[in-house]
Design a protein around this motif. Sequence first.
Motif: not given
Length: 215
Positions: A62-83
């Motif tokens: 708990c309270q650890q920061m989590i970042t979630m992303a996906v690869q879209v073509g040549d770019a990386m898209k971050c969907l969310v970052r939060g604890p």
Amino acid sequence: MGFGAIIASGEKNKLLSDDLLDCLTEVRVEQSLDDPTRFAVRFQDDISGGEPRIRKASELQCQQMITMAVQVGDAMKCLVRGPITSVKSSVMLGGPGSWHEVRGQDRRIELDRQSVRRAWTGRASEAARTILGVKFAEVDVQETCIVYGGQRVRGQPSSSTLNQRATDAAFIRQIARRNNLHFWIEYDCRLNGLQPGGQSLKVVQKANLKSSPPR
């Protein structure tokens, strides 16, 4: 990487180990323009050394920061970052069949933890920019019309102050409603292979308070 999802943990956004990703069974991200983005990640768990292996992982506390992303073509898209704000587990006798799930929200939740009483002067957009600038590296706030505690602007009365009697998050939502604006977070994300100790994500977060679509 699991299911096409790129998941990192901690303030330095270090990618989860292959041992954790091999146990990944479900990833959920719920996005809304005005509400905090919510996420959940579920892992299959087992017993290792007499202890649940996933539930004890330092990256998933708990309270650890989590970042979630996906690869879209040549770019990386971050969907969310939060604890991580809560955890849920199911334990089966012997270990196999057990699972552990972490849940959380984007960093708007950090603005919703303490009530504040303050009388602001100037424009509501200036107050919002001050509040958001404490938490976010970049801020884009659309200028509002009324100047509180100052002169009239466009015929609008502005002799009174702009009073805050709630959390910063509730106050920002109030400003958004009164000025027909929206509050959301967007991200610039890429792999940072130079991070000491292993590969990580470099994420720049931008808080937006403006009309959508633009006016």
